[in-house]
Design an enzyme around this catalytic site. Sequence first.
Site, mmCIF file in Angstrom:
data_model
loop_
_atom_site.group_PDB
_atom_site.id
_atom_site.type_symbol
_atom_site.label_atom_id
_atom_site.label_comp_id
_atom_site.label_asym_id
_atom_site.label_seq_id
_atom_site.Cartn_x
_atom_site.Cartn_y
_atom_site.Cartn_z
ATOM 1 N N GLY A 38 -32.082 -6.812 13.828
ATOM 2 C CA GLY A 38 -33.193 -5.987 14.320
ATOM 3 C C GLY A 38 -33.654 -6.371 15.721
ATOM 4 O O GLY A 38 -32.846 -6.634 16.614
ATOM 5 N N ASP A 40 -35.139 -9.107 16.669
ATOM 6 C CA ASP A 40 -34.795 -10.506 16.926
ATOM 7 C C ASP A 40 -33.371 -10.614 17.495
ATOM 8 O O ASP A 40 -33.138 -11.286 18.515
ATOM 9 C CB ASP A 40 -34.891 -11.257 15.584
ATOM 10 C CG ASP A 40 -35.248 -12.718 15.735
ATOM 11 O OD1 ASP A 40 -35.329 -13.190 16.878
ATOM 12 O OD2 ASP A 40 -35.436 -13.387 14.699
ATOM 13 N N GLY A 127 -39.102 -3.414 9.305
ATOM 14 C CA GLY A 127 -37.649 -3.312 9.170
ATOM 15 C C GLY A 127 -37.194 -4.155 7.990
ATOM 16 O O GLY A 127 -37.462 -3.816 6.827
HETATM 17 N N1 APR Z 1 -36.619 -2.261 20.001
HETATM 18 C C1 APR Z 1 -37.696 -1.839 19.303
HETATM 19 N N2 APR Z 1 -37.722 -1.796 17.949
HETATM 20 C C2 APR Z 1 -36.602 -2.167 17.289
HETATM 21 C C3 APR Z 1 -35.432 -2.629 17.945
HETATM 22 C C4 APR Z 1 -35.465 -2.663 19.372
HETATM 23 N N3 APR Z 1 -34.432 -3.082 20.097
HETATM 24 N N4 APR Z 1 -34.514 -2.937 16.986
HETATM 25 C C5 APR Z 1 -35.073 -2.653 15.792
HETATM 26 N N5 APR Z 1 -36.320 -2.189 15.962
HETATM 27 C C6 APR Z 1 -37.320 -1.766 14.952
HETATM 28 C C7 APR Z 1 -36.833 -1.533 13.554
HETATM 29 O O1 APR Z 1 -36.245 -0.232 13.466
HETATM 30 C C8 APR Z 1 -38.138 -1.619 12.777
HETATM 31 O O2 APR Z 1 -38.858 -0.386 12.888
HETATM 32 O O3 APR Z 1 -38.304 -2.773 14.805
HETATM 33 C C9 APR Z 1 -38.945 -2.675 13.538
HETATM 34 C C10 APR Z 1 -38.993 -4.055 12.886
HETATM 35 O O4 APR Z 1 -37.770 -4.352 12.273
HETATM 36 P P1 APR Z 1 -37.130 -5.824 12.198
HETATM 37 O O5 APR Z 1 -36.571 -6.195 13.534
HETATM 38 O O6 APR Z 1 -36.219 -5.846 11.038
HETATM 39 O O7 APR Z 1 -38.400 -6.802 11.973
HETATM 40 P P2 APR Z 1 -39.184 -7.249 10.624
HETATM 41 O O8 APR Z 1 -39.256 -6.181 9.616
HETATM 42 O O9 APR Z 1 -40.450 -7.871 11.114
HETATM 43 O O10 APR Z 1 -38.252 -8.371 9.984
HETATM 44 C C11 APR Z 1 -38.143 -9.629 10.591
HETATM 45 O O11 APR Z 1 -35.746 -9.635 10.448
HETATM 46 O O12 APR Z 1 -34.226 -9.827 12.164
HETATM 47 C C12 APR Z 1 -34.909 -10.501 11.187
HETATM 48 O O13 APR Z 1 -35.157 -12.695 12.124
HETATM 49 C C13 APR Z 1 -35.857 -11.542 11.761
HETATM 50 O O14 APR Z 1 -36.102 -12.518 9.612
HETATM 51 C C14 APR Z 1 -36.750 -11.724 10.593
HETATM 52 C C15 APR Z 1 -36.922 -10.332 10.045
#
Ligand code: APR
Length: 193
Positions: A38, A40, A127
């Site tokens: 995602g 991260d 996400g």
């Molecule tokens: N820019 C903006 N938003 C994004 C991007 C990007 N490049 N990539 C993904 N997203 C969106 C996803 O579609 C979702 O709506 O960000 C939102 C949050 O998703 P996640 O990144 O999965 O974050 P979260 O739900 O907080 O989960 C965190 O996921 O990647 C792992 O290490 C991280 O364990 C942690 C968990």
Amino acid sequence: MRCRLEGGVLELVQGDITLQQVDAIVNAANRRLAGGGGVDGAIHRRGGSAIMEETRRRYPEGCPTGQAVITAAGELPSRFVIHAVGPVWRGGTHGEPALLASAYRHCLALAVANDCRSIAFPSLSTGAYRYPVSRAARTALAAVIEFLEEREAPELVRFVLFDEATYRAYAGALGENTGVSGSGRSRGPRSSG
Ligand code: APR
């Protein structure tokens, strides 16, 4: 969509957080600050290895849920990355709203303490952590609006929503919070509507 509040400007755009030209972007991290997919994954891929090296050196214990830590931004266009740990959704009865609001507040406080005039957030927790988007949007926006009204900083808070459904959920929640309609849609970091 752009909304001028008493304490600053709040923007919603659909886009990619790693492309934002703001002082700080927020990462949706985990408690170990170990990287992931995602947001991260995208931040560490584009920002380069310096971000993880600094994170390991300065925060070897990780970061508790509901809090945040700050690093430089490596090769990203921003100055800082603020690594926030939102809650995993477990049905809503495990303090998730308070933890989510707390994560947003910690990010804003870190931004202000580091003289950031602008900050961009992704939709924390919606996400991999499965927080229902419309609930997360209400909590996130309420936390940001309250902070801006109290502290009158940072000047600009931008939510960068990756997909249409998430953008719509935030636009709807902003309307509920402020009475602004969702029709003034904007795309990309520089536009406003
Ligand atoms: N820019 C903006 N938003 C994004 C991007 C990007 N490049 N990539 C993904 N997203 C969106 C996803 O579609 C979702 O709506 O960000 C939102 C949050 O998703 P996640 O990144 O999965 O974050 P979260 O739900 O907080 O989960 C965190 O996921 O990647 C792992 O290490 C991280 O364990 C942690 C968990």
